[in-house]
Design an enzyme around this catalytic site. Structure first.
Site, PDB file in Angstrom:
ATOM      1  N   LYS A  26      -3.846  11.042   2.908  1.00  0.00           N
ATOM      2  CA  LYS A  26      -3.536   9.942   3.842  1.00  0.00           C
ATOM      3  C   LYS A  26      -2.246  10.283   4.520  1.00  0.00           C
ATOM      4  CE  LYS A  26      -2.644   5.947   1.260  1.00  0.00           C
ATOM      5  NZ  LYS A  26      -1.202   5.182   1.922  1.00  0.00           N
ATOM      6  N   SER A  27      -1.306  10.779   3.883  1.00  0.00           N
ATOM      7  CA  SER A  27      -0.055  11.173   4.679  1.00  0.00           C
ATOM      8  C   SER A  27      -0.219  12.096   5.758  1.00  0.00           C
ATOM      9  CB  SER A  27       1.222  11.723   3.564  1.00  0.00           C
ATOM     10  OG  SER A  27       1.500  10.812   2.502  1.00  0.00           O
ATOM     11  N   ARG A  31      -0.115  10.834  10.160  1.00  0.00           N
ATOM     12  CA  ARG A  31       1.039  11.718  10.889  1.00  0.00           C
ATOM     13  C   ARG A  31       0.090  12.393  12.102  1.00  0.00           C
ATOM     14  NH1 ARG A  31       3.288  10.792   6.343  1.00  0.00           N
ATOM     15  NH2 ARG A  31       5.296  11.040   5.976  1.00  0.00           N
ATOM     16  N   GLY A  99       2.655   1.022   4.293  1.00  0.00           N
ATOM     17  CA  GLY A  99       4.148   1.007   4.338  1.00  0.00           C
ATOM     18  C   GLY A  99       4.492   2.113   5.488  1.00  0.00           C
ATOM     19  N   ARG A 127       8.229  -5.868   1.242  1.00  0.00           N
ATOM     20  CA  ARG A 127       8.788  -4.475   1.150  1.00  0.00           C
ATOM     21  C   ARG A 127       9.842  -4.164   1.830  1.00  0.00           C
ATOM     22  NH1 ARG A 127       4.079  -0.141   0.929  1.00  0.00           N
ATOM     23  NH2 ARG A 127       5.849   1.153  -0.084  1.00  0.00           N
ATOM     24  N   SER A 172      13.211   9.203   0.893  1.00  0.00           N
ATOM     25  CA  SER A 172      11.921   8.742   1.214  1.00  0.00           C
ATOM     26  C   SER A 172      11.270   9.364   2.417  1.00  0.00           C
ATOM     27  CB  SER A 172      12.069   7.254   1.696  1.00  0.00           C
ATOM     28  OG  SER A 172      11.242   6.839   2.424  1.00  0.00           O
ATOM     29  N   ASP A 319       3.487   8.973  -6.070  1.00  0.00           N
ATOM     30  CA  ASP A 319       2.341   7.885  -5.942  1.00  0.00           C
ATOM     31  C   ASP A 319       1.583   8.253  -7.249  1.00  0.00           C
ATOM     32  OD1 ASP A 319       3.126   6.682  -3.810  1.00  0.00           O
ATOM     33  OD2 ASP A 319       1.987   8.131  -2.448  1.00  0.00           O
ATOM     34  N   ARG A 350       5.189  -1.333  -9.300  1.00  0.00           N
ATOM     35  CA  ARG A 350       4.409  -0.520 -10.153  1.00  0.00           C
ATOM     36  C   ARG A 350       4.857  -0.263 -11.558  1.00  0.00           C
ATOM     37  NH1 ARG A 350       2.169   3.662  -5.346  1.00  0.00           N
ATOM     38  NH2 ARG A 350       0.370   2.283  -4.693  1.00  0.00           N
ATOM     39  N   ARG A 392      -3.495   2.016  -6.016  1.00  0.00           N
ATOM     40  CA  ARG A 392      -3.114   3.239  -7.038  1.00  0.00           C
ATOM     41  C   ARG A 392      -3.384   2.506  -8.846  1.00  0.00           C
ATOM     42  NH1 ARG A 392      -3.077   7.360  -3.845  1.00  0.00           N
ATOM     43  NH2 ARG A 392      -1.752   7.000  -2.008  1.00  0.00           N
TER      44      ARG A 392
HETATM   45  C1  S3P Z   1       4.417   8.697   1.987  1.00  0.00           C
HETATM   46  C2  S3P Z   1       5.640   8.551   1.442  1.00  0.00           C
HETATM   47  C3  S3P Z   1       5.892   7.876   0.057  1.00  0.00           C
HETATM   48  C4  S3P Z   1       4.541   7.491  -0.694  1.00  0.00           C
HETATM   49  C5  S3P Z   1       3.776   6.971   0.325  1.00  0.00           C
HETATM   50  C6  S3P Z   1       3.217   7.822   1.389  1.00  0.00           C
HETATM   51  C7  S3P Z   1       4.288   9.192   3.418  1.00  0.00           C
HETATM   52  O1  S3P Z   1       6.598   6.692   0.294  1.00  0.00           O
HETATM   53  O2  S3P Z   1       4.831   6.732  -1.701  1.00  0.00           O
HETATM   54  O3  S3P Z   1       2.501   6.293  -0.265  1.00  0.00           O
HETATM   55  O4  S3P Z   1       3.108   9.299   3.936  1.00  0.00           O
HETATM   56  O5  S3P Z   1       5.521   9.572   4.068  1.00  0.00           O
HETATM   57  P1  S3P Z   1       8.215   7.091   0.532  1.00  0.00           P
HETATM   58  O6  S3P Z   1       8.744   7.963   1.335  1.00  0.00           O
HETATM   59  O7  S3P Z   1       8.977   5.711   1.052  1.00  0.00           O
HETATM   60  O8  S3P Z   1       8.788   7.214  -1.046  1.00  0.00           O
END
Ligand code: S3P
Length: 435
Positions: A26-27, A31, A99, A127, A172, A319, A350, A392
């Site tokens: 997903k991350s 991107r 987020g 958030r 983060s 996560d 969580r 999750r």
């Molecule tokens: C993510 C970073 C994490 C993670 C989120 C995805 C990302 O959050 O918890 O599910 O893709 O950069 P944080 O960077 O705010 O900790």
């Protein structure tokens, strides 16, 4: 999000067998879409995870004028317009539950010469966004909204930015990525000091696009105005999704699962180290090099032991903590999770919802301000539990049902579509296969 569908009823299968492929990371998928949209040229993306979160990113980029084709078979072609080629959206940019979408997009929108409004679902509107909007304002961005511009909906009056030197208050990757993207559009140099290493997918992808990001320990430096070129990306399987199956196999008494093509970037795959420490029977065979390493993972029934999880390890597995808490309920001894207060501001609180959900299934789990203490092993017993609109948590409870006697009745199971469409079908399949 939960649609008020009837609860999902789950019973423990006698054995777990099979080979699985999990959705694309997903991350990395977010991107691949976003960074290629602000690059020049066409990029082919294969294997992207297209759950609701990444769909939010895709939809918003289209609203900003980016052409993204979906020729089928999960493939995407992003026709990058360069940063300056993005256009004002006619409507609010809805980030849904995501987020990552909102935070990374804010970093881009801040430097573009038009107005944008971003919002999201109830969870996302609750958030913290001040961690993003405060430094973006220091860079010259004009952002307003609820809570003095620290909660969505947020209005961005984009314009010229200047680089800053900034000490990030939280480890983060979303914050880091947002500021790197703003830094790319800004005049001058942006220097970011991190408290700990977080997932580095943005830095790796920018490098592949020809953008220099200097990394010196915990400090990152980016010069504004560098051009980015489109880059093709083959997205590996999501280790956060794979973690559910690793933990399912580790805690089930008769399990043998193989996960194909999982991304194991070390800034992201802390769950593997923790499972090894817990003495899980896990084999990792690396099958691909490249900036994002990839592996096949085999995991079998295990006698787990307790461990301590905290400090700089937390961002590498943030996560996976709800699922690891479940694993700890089956481990011998007291597992302590510390330094994970960030869990309180994820899609749900969580720490609270994991403790409540697992306790309903019979776990001995104590909530801490910044984590949990879990005493194990305790037998789990089917019960009525709630996913709290948190993908999750719902998947962790679903995995718990695989070893809980009797029936587990899960409310709000459909929220898993945020990251893992098809999860329940796979859960049923691995429990019904025979050699
Ligand atoms: C993510 C970073 C994490 C993670 C989120 C995805 C990302 O959050 O918890 O599910 O893709 O950069 P944080 O960077 O705010 O900790």
């Amino acid at each position: 999000m939960s649609t008020g569908a009837p609860p999902t009823r789950l019973r423990p299968p006698a054995r777990l067998r099979g080979e699985l492929r999990v959705p694309g990371d997903k991350s990395i998928s977010h991107r691949a879409l976003l960074l290629n949209s602000i690059a020049t040229g066409a990029a082919r993306i294969t294997g992207a995870g297209l759950g609701a979160d990444c769909r939010s990113t895709l939809r918003n980029l289209r609203q900003l004028g980016v052409k993204i084709d979906e020729p089928g078979d999960g493939k995407l072609v992003v026709h990058g317009r360069g940063l300056a080629g993005l256009r004002e959206a006619e409507d609010t940019l809805d980030c849904g539950n995501s987020g990552t979408t909102m935070r990374l997009l804010l970093g881009v929108l801040a430097g573009l010469p038009f107005s944008s409004t971003v919002t999201g679902d109830k969870s996302l509107r609750g958030r913290p966004m001040g961690r993003i909007t405060d430094p973006l304002r220091q860079m010259g961005a004009r952002i307003s909204g609820r809570n003095d511009g620290r909660k969505a909906p947020l209005a961005v009056e984009g314009g010229e930015l200047h680089g800053i030197e900034y000490k990030m208050p939280v480890a983060s990757a979303q914050l880091k990525s947002s500021l790197l993207l703003a830094g790319l559009a800004a005049k001058g140099r942006t220097v970011l000091h991190q408290t700990a290493v977080s997932r580095d997918h943005t830095e790796l992808m920018l490098a592949a696009q020809g953008v220099a990001v200097q990394s010196d320990g915990l400090t990152l430096t980016i010069e504004g105005g560098q051009p980015a070129s489109a880059v093709d990306i083959d997205v590996p399987g999501d280790v956060s999704s794979a973690a559910f199956w690793m933990i399912a196999a580790a805690i089930h008494p008769d399990a043998d699962l193989t996960l194909r093509n999982v991304g194991i970037n070390p800034t992201r795959a802390g769950v593997l180290a923790v499972l090894r420490r817990m003495r899980a029977d896990i084999q990792i065979e690396e099958i691909g090099g490249g900036p994002e390493p990839v592996a096949d993972i085999r995991i079998r029934s295990s006698q787990l032991c307790a461990t301590r999880i905290g400090g700089t390890e937390i961002p590498t597995l943030i996560d996976e903590l709800p699922a690891l808490a479940l694993a700890a309920t089956q481990a011998e001894g007291a597992t302590e999770v510390r330094d994970a207060a960030e869990l309180r501001v994820k899609e749900s609180d969580r720490i609270a919802v994991t403790a409540t959900g697992l306790r309903h299934l019979g776990a001995d789990i104590q909530e801490l301000d910044d984590g949990f203490i879990i005493n194990g092993p305790t037998p789990l017993v089917g019960a009525a539990v709630d996913g709290h609109d948190d993908h999750r948590l719902a998947m962790s409870l679903g995995v718990g049902s695989l070893i809980a006697t009797g029936e587990t009745v899960l409310h709000g199971a459909d929220c898993v579509d945020v990251s893992y469409p098809g999860f329940w079908e796979q859960l049923a399949r691995i429990g019904s296969q025979h050699d």
